[in-house]
Design a protein around this motif. Sequence first.
Motif, PDB file in Angstrom:
ATOM      1  N   PRO A   1     -64.605  23.794 -26.591  1.00  0.00           N
ATOM      2  CA  PRO A   1     -63.167  23.461 -26.577  1.00  0.00           C
ATOM      3  C   PRO A   1     -62.268  24.554 -25.995  1.00  0.00           C
ATOM      4  O   PRO A   1     -61.358  25.056 -26.651  1.00  0.00           O
ATOM      5  CB  PRO A   1     -62.861  23.216 -28.056  1.00  0.00           C
ATOM      6  N   GLN A   2     -62.503  24.904 -24.742  1.00  0.00           N
ATOM      7  CA  GLN A   2     -61.666  25.897 -24.077  1.00  0.00           C
ATOM      8  C   GLN A   2     -61.573  25.530 -22.593  1.00  0.00           C
ATOM      9  O   GLN A   2     -62.412  25.900 -21.784  1.00  0.00           O
ATOM     10  CB  GLN A   2     -62.260  27.311 -24.244  1.00  0.00           C
ATOM     11  N   TRP A   3     -60.541  24.784 -22.249  1.00  0.00           N
ATOM     12  CA  TRP A   3     -60.311  24.365 -20.873  1.00  0.00           C
ATOM     13  C   TRP A   3     -58.843  23.966 -20.750  1.00  0.00           C
ATOM     14  O   TRP A   3     -58.150  23.819 -21.751  1.00  0.00           O
ATOM     15  CB  TRP A   3     -61.230  23.199 -20.466  1.00  0.00           C
ATOM     16  N   SER A   4     -58.378  23.834 -19.523  1.00  0.00           N
ATOM     17  CA  SER A   4     -56.939  23.640 -19.346  1.00  0.00           C
ATOM     18  C   SER A   4     -56.633  23.004 -18.000  1.00  0.00           C
ATOM     19  O   SER A   4     -57.500  22.866 -17.139  1.00  0.00           O
ATOM     20  CB  SER A   4     -56.211  24.987 -19.463  1.00  0.00           C
TER      21      SER A   4
ATOM     22  N   VAL B   1     -49.444  25.973 -17.466  1.00  0.00           N
ATOM     23  CA  VAL B   1     -50.820  25.920 -17.959  1.00  0.00           C
ATOM     24  C   VAL B   1     -50.794  25.099 -19.240  1.00  0.00           C
ATOM     25  O   VAL B   1     -50.074  25.441 -20.193  1.00  0.00           O
ATOM     26  CB  VAL B   1     -51.401  27.320 -18.223  1.00  0.00           C
ATOM     27  N   TYR B   2     -51.580  24.031 -19.248  1.00  0.00           N
ATOM     28  CA  TYR B   2     -51.530  23.083 -20.366  1.00  0.00           C
ATOM     29  C   TYR B   2     -52.902  22.970 -21.013  1.00  0.00           C
ATOM     30  O   TYR B   2     -53.905  22.733 -20.340  1.00  0.00           O
ATOM     31  CB  TYR B   2     -51.081  21.721 -19.850  1.00  0.00           C
ATOM     32  N   ASP B   3     -52.945  23.168 -22.327  1.00  0.00           N
ATOM     33  CA  ASP B   3     -54.146  22.999 -23.139  1.00  0.00           C
ATOM     34  C   ASP B   3     -53.974  21.723 -23.953  1.00  0.00           C
ATOM     35  O   ASP B   3     -53.349  21.736 -25.020  1.00  0.00           O
ATOM     36  CB  ASP B   3     -54.320  24.213 -24.052  1.00  0.00           C
ATOM     37  N   PRO B   4     -54.505  20.588 -23.462  1.00  0.00           N
ATOM     38  CA  PRO B   4     -54.264  19.330 -24.163  1.00  0.00           C
ATOM     39  C   PRO B   4     -54.980  19.224 -25.497  1.00  0.00           C
ATOM     40  O   PRO B   4     -54.541  18.478 -26.372  1.00  0.00           O
ATOM     41  CB  PRO B   4     -54.771  18.272 -23.168  1.00  0.00           C
ATOM     42  N   LEU B   5     -56.070  19.963 -25.677  1.00  0.00           N
ATOM     43  CA  LEU B   5     -56.795  19.912 -26.948  1.00  0.00           C
ATOM     44  C   LEU B   5     -55.934  20.437 -28.102  1.00  0.00           C
ATOM     45  O   LEU B   5     -55.959  19.904 -29.208  1.00  0.00           O
ATOM     46  CB  LEU B   5     -58.079  20.733 -26.861  1.00  0.00           C
TER      47      LEU B   5
END
Length: 265
Positions: free
Chosen positions: A95-98, A114-118
């Motif tokens: 769980p580390q992506w953007s 930069v968006y982290d949707p999780l």
Amino acid sequence: MSAMLNIAVRAARAAGRVTMRYFDRIDTVKVVSKSRNDFVTDVDRAAEIAIIQELRGKFPDHAILAEESGSHGGNEFEWIIDPLDGTTNYVHGFPQWSVSIGLRVRGRMELGVVYDPLHEELFTAERGGGAKLNDRRIRVSSRRGLEGALIGTGIPFREQHHLDRYLGMLKALIQDTAGIRRPGSAALDFAYVAAGRLDGFWELGLSPWDFAAGALLVAEAGGTVTDLSGGDRFFDTCNVVAGGLKVHRAMLERLRPFVDADLPA
């Protein structure tokens, strides 16, 4: 928030919806190897299309540089896009992506997202307007040196001819710090430096879409981004050092012995 930043945020959220749609059923996603240890999925492509559609709908004359589809011609306004930064993490369920979107105008970065949707974290910056996380102002850490610092990095995974040199850098930096972290999404690493979660970051052999938006985030949060020699050619060399002013200076000192003609700064 300017109209252009609003559109960039809308595009990032559109891509985020695409990535989230498939993250819990990644076994159904087609994964293709672009090169050694470098992957692309149908999700990368679909997320990139979603971004481009949003941008082209409002700015049909703007140029685009996108990781998967390459260069799209246009005027002096150039959008630099990574629709899924951290694809290897994504396909492993890590769980580390953007999503990363930056706007460069006549060679100068003007805005970044930069968006982290999780985790529903949206990092934004406009030149001269500061950096924000979910509309709250953020700043780089005020740490005075490497002692106690938490430093991010990226281990060379495509071309590994500089791996031994990188390991020397790692050894030089790890001695006095609180630790080194390699989460796997450079765009988020830059965002974390901007938010003070990491005190500094360095990586070799990135691509412009990996750091375009993040570099502006760090600068607008009061930090510094340079190449390995402390200059401003990081878009040319794609070797990058970022951090708060004093941590950045200390990192350059430790990295300097490993820079020569064989490793452009």
